[in-house]
Motif scaffolding. Structure first.
Motif, PDB file in Angstrom:
ATOM      1  N   ARG A  23      -8.230   8.753   6.434  1.00  0.00           N
ATOM      2  CA  ARG A  23      -6.802   8.483   6.540  1.00  0.00           C
ATOM      3  C   ARG A  23      -6.112   8.689   5.195  1.00  0.00           C
ATOM      4  NH1 ARG A  23      -6.025   2.837   8.956  1.00  0.00           N
ATOM      5  NH2 ARG A  23      -4.295   2.097   7.710  1.00  0.00           N
ATOM      6  N   PHE A  24      -4.887   9.225   5.266  1.00  0.00           N
ATOM      7  CA  PHE A  24      -4.147   9.542   4.047  1.00  0.00           C
ATOM      8  C   PHE A  24      -2.932   8.651   3.820  1.00  0.00           C
ATOM      9  CE2 PHE A  24      -5.997  13.592   5.576  1.00  0.00           C
ATOM     10  CZ  PHE A  24      -6.935  13.753   4.571  1.00  0.00           C
ATOM     11  N   TYR A  25      -2.533   7.870   4.826  1.00  0.00           N
ATOM     12  CA  TYR A  25      -1.305   7.078   4.709  1.00  0.00           C
ATOM     13  C   TYR A  25      -1.504   5.736   5.401  1.00  0.00           C
ATOM     14  CZ  TYR A  25       3.695   5.913   4.862  1.00  0.00           C
ATOM     15  OH  TYR A  25       4.920   5.306   4.692  1.00  0.00           O
ATOM     16  N   SER A  26      -0.823   4.735   4.899  1.00  0.00           N
ATOM     17  CA  SER A  26      -0.854   3.412   5.513  1.00  0.00           C
ATOM     18  C   SER A  26       0.380   2.644   5.092  1.00  0.00           C
ATOM     19  CB  SER A  26      -2.118   2.657   5.070  1.00  0.00           C
ATOM     20  OG  SER A  26      -2.157   1.368   5.648  1.00  0.00           O
ATOM     21  N   TYR A  27       0.758   1.671   5.897  1.00  0.00           N
ATOM     22  CA  TYR A  27       1.854   0.788   5.509  1.00  0.00           C
ATOM     23  C   TYR A  27       1.381  -0.291   4.536  1.00  0.00           C
ATOM     24  CZ  TYR A  27       4.768   2.691   9.296  1.00  0.00           C
ATOM     25  OH  TYR A  27       5.503   3.513  10.112  1.00  0.00           O
ATOM     26  N   LYS A  51       0.407   6.007  -0.752  1.00  0.00           N
ATOM     27  CA  LYS A  51       1.850   6.253  -0.765  1.00  0.00           C
ATOM     28  C   LYS A  51       2.218   7.507  -1.554  1.00  0.00           C
ATOM     29  CE  LYS A  51       3.306   2.526   1.493  1.00  0.00           C
ATOM     30  NZ  LYS A  51       4.027   2.591   2.778  1.00  0.00           N
ATOM     31  N   SER A  52       1.219   8.142  -2.174  1.00  0.00           N
ATOM     32  CA  SER A  52       1.505   9.261  -3.068  1.00  0.00           C
ATOM     33  C   SER A  52       1.357  10.628  -2.416  1.00  0.00           C
ATOM     34  CB  SER A  52       0.585   9.193  -4.300  1.00  0.00           C
ATOM     35  OG  SER A  52      -0.753   9.510  -3.941  1.00  0.00           O
ATOM     36  N   VAL A  53       0.831  10.709  -1.194  1.00  0.00           N
ATOM     37  CA  VAL A  53       0.545  12.021  -0.612  1.00  0.00           C
ATOM     38  C   VAL A  53       1.343  12.314   0.662  1.00  0.00           C
ATOM     39  CG1 VAL A  53      -1.721  12.322  -1.638  1.00  0.00           C
ATOM     40  CG2 VAL A  53      -1.516  11.034   0.492  1.00  0.00           C
ATOM     41  N   PHE A  54       1.951  11.289   1.253  1.00  0.00           N
ATOM     42  CA  PHE A  54       2.808  11.488   2.416  1.00  0.00           C
ATOM     43  C   PHE A  54       4.017  10.567   2.323  1.00  0.00           C
ATOM     44  CE2 PHE A  54      -0.567  13.683   4.779  1.00  0.00           C
ATOM     45  CZ  PHE A  54       0.182  14.577   5.536  1.00  0.00           C
ATOM     46  N   ASP A  55       5.130  11.044   2.870  1.00  0.00           N
ATOM     47  CA  ASP A  55       6.322  10.220   2.997  1.00  0.00           C
ATOM     48  C   ASP A  55       6.751  10.265   4.459  1.00  0.00           C
ATOM     49  OD1 ASP A  55       8.421   8.593   2.363  1.00  0.00           O
ATOM     50  OD2 ASP A  55       9.653  10.165   1.453  1.00  0.00           O
TER      51      ASP A  55
END
Length: 259
Positions: A126-130, A210-214
């Motif tokens: 996984r690349f993103y999380s809240y 938080k650095s690879v997807f918005d």
């Protein structure tokens, strides 16, 4: 791993879409601007309005992809299943249309794919999380394995699986089952989360997620997911009730209910 700089020939980019064609265009443009190429790009549409379908079909002038249409809106579960069924590459990068990759994601994707290539026990990365997972074990290249601690009081311990941008083996559904096509998107994610735990899934999360997807929801194309008062309220009493409810339903589903 990648045959050329920016190239991921073993990977299918799978994007689920519903009535946000400009957001989809922004996502595809972002990948193209960073020099990404994939073995294939699949756009799985969930019965969008015709003006959005027309707009997407016009994007063929700029991008190469396959559009998977639907006769009617059947929900996110059906849309993901439809898209995954059409994948022909061994690895699937799954991204919903409201996300945008950020500079530097190419190296992170290479490292994430490397985990799947080198570790046969790894199911997805996984690349993103809240939020940060409550218990992790550092693995390599800025990634940590997410650990499920059954004794923790933190309900976030259950979130080893998420629909947020991730790369997975394209056989993922063979191990964990298909997405439920009769429930709201939050509930299908919950069901997959429980299945992932019960089937002893092994997942990894990029530490600096938080650095690879918005995630961008503009006023022109706002989120199509409707959240209720119960999920959105910051009222202390509601927050406490929400926590107690989640403790019960999460623990019941995992420890007691026959899946």
């Amino acid at each position: 791993m990648s045959e050329k700089k920016g190239g991921f020939e073993q990977v299918t980019l799978l994007v689920t879409h519903y009535n946000r064609s400009k957001s989809l265009e922004r996502l595809l443009e972002s990948f193209a601007s960073y020099g990404f190429t994939f073995g294939e790009i699949l756009i799985s549409d969930d019965g969008s309005k015709q003006e959005h379908i027309n707009y997407i079909e016009n994007l063929h002038k700029k991008f190469e992809f396959k559009l998977l249409k639907a006769v009617k809106n059947s929900g996110l579960g059906n849309n993901i299943n439809k898209g995954q069924d059409a994948v022909t590459k061994p690895y699937t990068l799954y991204v919903q249309e409201d996300f945008v990759p950020l500079p530097g994601f190419q190296k992170v994707l290479e490292d994430g794919l490397g985990i799947l290539l080198d570790n046969p026990e790894a199911d997805y990365v996984r690349f993103y999380s809240y939020f940060a997972h409550p218990k992790v074990k550092y693995y390599r290249d800025g990634f940590s394995e997410m650990i499920f601690d059954p004794w923790s009081a933190d309900t976030n311990k259950f979130h080893l699986y998420s629909d947020h941008p991730h790369i997975r083996r394209s056989t993922f559904l063979d191990k964990f089952g298909r997405y439920n096509e009769t429930k709201h998107s939050d509930k299908i994610e919950f069901d997959m989360m429980i299945s992932f735990l019960r089937n002893k899934g092994k997942g990894y999360l990029y530490n600096d997620f938080k650095s690879v997807f918005d995630q961008i929801n503009s006023s022109a194309e706002p989120s199509t997911v409707k959240r209720d008062f119960w999920r959105n309220s910051n009222n202390p009493v509601v927050s406490l009730m929400r926590y107690l409810y989640r403790q019960y339903i999460f623990n019941y589903s995992y420890f007691l209910k026959k899946y």
